[in-house]
Design a protein around this motif. Sequence first.
Motif, PDB file in Angstrom:
ATOM      1  N   GLU A  85     -91.721  20.114  26.465  1.00  0.00           N
ATOM      2  CA  GLU A  85     -91.739  18.653  26.552  1.00  0.00           C
ATOM      3  C   GLU A  85     -91.420  18.166  27.964  1.00  0.00           C
TER       4      GLU A  85
ATOM      5  N   SER B  65     -98.976  21.281  22.948  1.00  0.00           N
ATOM      6  CA  SER B  65     -99.825  20.761  21.873  1.00  0.00           C
ATOM      7  C   SER B  65    -100.474  21.871  21.056  1.00  0.00           C
TER       8      SER B  65
ATOM      9  N   ASP C 266     -98.200  23.018  11.147  1.00  0.00           N
ATOM     10  CA  ASP C 266     -97.750  21.640  10.963  1.00  0.00           C
ATOM     11  C   ASP C 266     -97.709  21.377   9.463  1.00  0.00           C
TER      12      ASP C 266
ATOM     13  N   THR D 209     -92.783  21.398  12.004  1.00  0.00           N
ATOM     14  CA  THR D 209     -93.836  21.513  13.012  1.00  0.00           C
ATOM     15  C   THR D 209     -93.298  22.326  14.181  1.00  0.00           C
TER      16      THR D 209
ATOM     17  N   GLN E 277    -100.726   9.229  24.689  1.00  0.00           N
ATOM     18  CA  GLN E 277    -100.428  10.121  23.568  1.00  0.00           C
ATOM     19  C   GLN E 277     -99.980   9.380  22.313  1.00  0.00           C
TER      20      GLN E 277
ATOM     21  N   ARG F 212    -100.430  10.704  18.209  1.00  0.00           N
ATOM     22  CA  ARG F 212     -99.381  10.923  17.216  1.00  0.00           C
ATOM     23  C   ARG F 212     -99.581  10.030  15.997  1.00  0.00           C
TER      24      ARG F 212
ATOM     25  N   GLN G 291     -91.908   8.519   9.170  1.00  0.00           N
ATOM     26  CA  GLN G 291     -92.228   9.078  10.481  1.00  0.00           C
ATOM     27  C   GLN G 291     -93.337   8.283  11.155  1.00  0.00           C
TER      28      GLN G 291
ATOM     29  N   ASP H 101     -93.401   6.380  14.780  1.00  0.00           N
ATOM     30  CA  ASP H 101     -94.444   6.544  15.793  1.00  0.00           C
ATOM     31  C   ASP H 101     -95.049   5.205  16.196  1.00  0.00           C
TER      32      ASP H 101
END
Length: 682
Positions: free
Chosen positions: A207, A215, A220, A244, A619, A623, A664, A668
């Motif tokens: 990260e 990625s 997942d 994940t 990004q 997500r 979640q 996001d």
Amino acid sequence: MWDEAFPSFLIGLREGLEAGLIVSILVAALVRAGRKDRLPQVWTGIAAALALSLSFGAVLTFTAANLSGHAQEAFGGVLSLIAVGFVTAMVFWMRRSARTLSTELKEKVQASLAMGAGALVLTSFLAVAREGLETSLFLWTNVRTAGESTGPLLGAAVGLLLSTGLCWGLYRRALRMNLTRFFTVTGAGLIVVAAGVLGYGLRDLQESGLVGGGSAYAFDLSGHLDASSWYATLVQGTLNLTVTMTVLQVVGYVAYLGVVLTMFIEGVRGGAAAPAPAAAAPVDQAAAGEKAGRVRPGRPRWVLPTALVAVPVVVAGAVIAVSDGKRAGSATVTVSERDCGKGFGTPQPGQQVFQMHNTGDKVAEVYLVDPGSGAVYGEVEGLAPGTTRALTATIGTGDYAWRCVPTGGSAVTSAAVHVSGGTEVKAVKPVSEDDLRGPLDGYRQYVEQGLATLMTQTQKLQGDVRSGDLATARADWLAAHLRYASLGAAYGTFADLDGKIDGRPDGLPDRDRDPGFTGFLRLEHGLWHGQSATELTPVADELAQNVAKLVHDFPGQVFDPADLPLRAHEILENTLQFELTGDTDMGSGTNLATARANLEGTRELLTLLQPLLDERDPQLLVRVNAGMKRVGDLLATADRPEGWTPVDRLPAATRRQLNGATGQLLEDLAPVPALLEIRKAA
């Protein structure tokens, strides 16, 4: 909390017992040698070791807190790898040295008695400091992994207290314990925990951008497992395995566990008793005591203990104080139309805290901006006259200025300053009403088309009820209600008509029997509770009339552009609150169908906002789209040939997964309003 506490409990118990055994051996050696007068020197060394360990933890905490986001990830990742190395070495060292530890320490004590006070202090300091530093580093890593401090700190405290009690019992011979078996079992447990820390550290490095493959996911399972369930939380808290994980995380985890655990187990099986150590040379106790008893003239006895305890604390404070990423002394910056930005010098790179003080007579907003592009690095809203609030921002290479926007006044921008020597920090590009004009026009067109279809559907529904064909009315009711549910971002412009078309009976005196309960949900209640066509005809007529009025009124409604980004988050907030709880089910059991219509409405809105969002966070929609697919797939399992599965009849595991995936997705979506907030220009 207990799942996050377990790894720290294990490290606290094991490291505490190791350090406690060392202290017990040192104390016992002095007592048996008749030298209790030398015990204060042991306690001095131990106190200095504790001070060093706590100071080390403070340096780690404050250093990490004052770094930029990517630097924090890199810092945490590197220290996680170091912590894994320390713990691995400690486990193997203890397995190898356990049999001879007591003899070696007693020999060092005898030698220290001959050498003087400083040697005994140093012996106890070095023996305990190693365990303390390892504990501080691994505990800091666990706190970072858990994302909160309460659980890990509580686990460590319980482990240390238990180890203290065990050591006291062993010293007093009040209990017997197979230490070889204890260190074998806890060693294996710590290797498993360290494998998880390794995986977490590798993810931090990915990260931060130091390591690639961020990625490339090995798996997942978020669409099949609820990350917030008790079992997922347990596994994540104890083993650091998440739903994940990237390929690098899995490879690192499996490789470390396979190699290190195999070596550890083979070492336990093949370990042979170590040969007895050679007897220590006899020490002239009288001479040693006479030498140790001499005190250097002019130096009080308290100087050495005080210095050993104080020096690590002072050094830690100095490191924190001179850190390149230190907070900018909480410099006070003026906010007003006349003195905007007064007190703002050239800040140092890194995370800074500015105390924003409103000296004007109006409530104000203040932004730290790039004066060239207007991009925003930080903001404080609703700053009242005479008040002060902190603004935290990460400073990198570039130009910075303050923009003060008083309510009802003129926006003012301060003089710019240039900062060099730091890393590049990404700011949020400002959004104007003109930027949102295109998406707004597109969404108005989408709503107008949807309302036209809705009016046709409600008129057909009205005809079904009037003709007494209630079976067809149920099917047409669902189609019309789902169409209305897909227009969620426009509810704010429907005014009172929204309550009349899709209002709930909550708060009405007679609830579902109250005359004020109208619209889709009232008709649903009647269609699925055996009411006759005669009773439902007035309800259907009123619904059709209200929809026709909405179609007529909507083109003249004022749609605030600033509301559009907010709706991207609020639609699914309502879904989670009302549909996924079954709160609005009046008998049809179609809440999950409504949830899917809400999802489709959100997707349409995000499609229109995509160009603006991609400019600011490329990004984000990657997500979000992945999260929407997970939620959509889970909702699709409830759509069966015989009809939609009611929320309360979903399998418990599926319902947990759906709630977790929706929660979640909301997380996001949370940045969307802030990224597309309209800010007044200077």
